[in-house]
Design an enzyme around this catalytic site. Structure first.
Site, PDB file in Angstrom:
ATOM      1  N   ASP A 152     -15.316  -2.998  -1.299  1.00  5.89           N
ATOM      2  CA  ASP A 152     -14.719  -2.740   0.252  1.00  5.89           C
ATOM      3  C   ASP A 152     -16.248  -2.354   0.796  1.00  5.89           C
ATOM      4  O   ASP A 152     -17.092  -1.475   0.571  1.00  5.89           O
ATOM      5  CB  ASP A 152     -13.902  -1.501   0.352  1.00  5.89           C
ATOM      6  CG  ASP A 152     -12.889  -1.577  -0.691  1.00  5.89           C
ATOM      7  OD1 ASP A 152     -12.278  -2.562  -0.831  1.00  5.89           O
ATOM      8  OD2 ASP A 152     -12.512  -0.482  -1.311  1.00  5.89           O
ATOM      9  N   ASP A 207       0.831  -1.151  -0.067  1.00  4.62           N
ATOM     10  CA  ASP A 207       0.031  -0.152  -0.026  1.00  4.62           C
ATOM     11  C   ASP A 207       0.933   1.256   0.147  1.00  4.62           C
ATOM     12  O   ASP A 207       1.723   1.450   0.884  1.00  4.62           O
ATOM     13  CB  ASP A 207      -1.084   0.078   1.160  1.00  4.62           C
ATOM     14  CG  ASP A 207      -1.905  -0.987   1.216  1.00  4.62           C
ATOM     15  OD1 ASP A 207      -2.093  -1.735   0.144  1.00  4.62           O
ATOM     16  OD2 ASP A 207      -2.978  -1.334   2.194  1.00  4.62           O
TER      17      ASP A 207
END
Length: 239
Positions: A129, A8
């Site tokens: 998500d 990330d």
């Protein structure tokens, strides 16, 4: 089941967030390309990249770091975060990204997802998500009324390569993935589902594999903290 080590990206560095909170970012590596090489050398078959700044800004913000990773490894890379139009999809695919992940636009511009999936078979994934089953977008800041399973079913005939399902409450928390919800989603659709969020041990990975429904698992903090040894995990998943 494929294991996807996660990188990330925030401000050009490899970080991990806690439940999607940018203020709760922990920097693990200032050289993401070097980290990518380590993952590849350990035997990883794929890498999972997220441009966190891009997810909040709505446009790529860590292009230099992504490009450095693409130059550093030969294994395929999937990338999400801030990819909100066809031009950006095309640019990343041309740069060498094997699979582009579309999250926010899957809710806001589903026709765009279908369009690029038709144009690039096998190279488009949808990122879903969710908090308590409800989809969140724009870097997980905006919650929608859409249910994860309904959104997944809406793209079954679109030709997408995979669905990446993240349980936001589990992400970065090292409390284990939501195996039940992930497996239920995987069984509800014909598209391969990749689990994301909460994997904290080899036992978690084996439990996901044991469902017989989950096609892959993304692992982040557990690799950086040493809770999961990548080589050992890859061998165990092959056994």
């Amino acid at each position: 089941m494929i294991l996807y080590p996660a990188i990330d990206l925030k401000d050009g560095q490899a970080v991990r967030l806690l439940r999607g909170e940018m203020a709760a970012a922990t920097v693990f590596d200032s050289d993401p390309a070097a980290r990518a090489r380590l993952f590849a050398e350990a035997g990883a078959e794929w890498l999972h990249l997220v441009d966190l700044d891009g997810a909040f800004a709505g446009a790529p913000r860590n292009a230099q770091a992504v490009e450095a990773i693409l130059k550093a490894v030969t294994i395929p890379v999937q990338l999400g975060g801030g990819i909100r139009d066809r031009a950006t999809v095309e640019r990343w695919l041309a740069a060498g990204v094997a699979r582009v992940i579309l999250g926010t636009v899957a809710v806001e511009q589903p026709d765009l997802v279908r369009e690029v999936a038709r144009a690039h078979p096998g190279r488009i994934a949808v990122g879903i998500d969710a908090r308590e089953g409800r989809v969140a977008t724009r870097g997980w800041v905006e919650e929608t009324g859409a249910m994860a399973t309904d959104l997944a079913r809406a793209f079954e005939d679109a030709g997408i390569a995979a669905i990446i399902y993240t349980d936001i409450a589990r992400d970065g928390a090292m409390g284990g993935p939501n195996i039940e919800a992930t497996a239920a989603l995987a069984r509800a659709v014909s598209v391969p589902v990749i689990a994301s969020g909460g994997v904290s041990s080899l036992a978690d990975l084996l439990a996901l594999r044991a469902t017989g429904a989950v096609a892959g698992a993304i692992v982040g903090r557990a690799l950086y903290d040493g809770a999961v040894d990548l080589r050992a995990a890859l061998e165990a998943l092959k056994a």
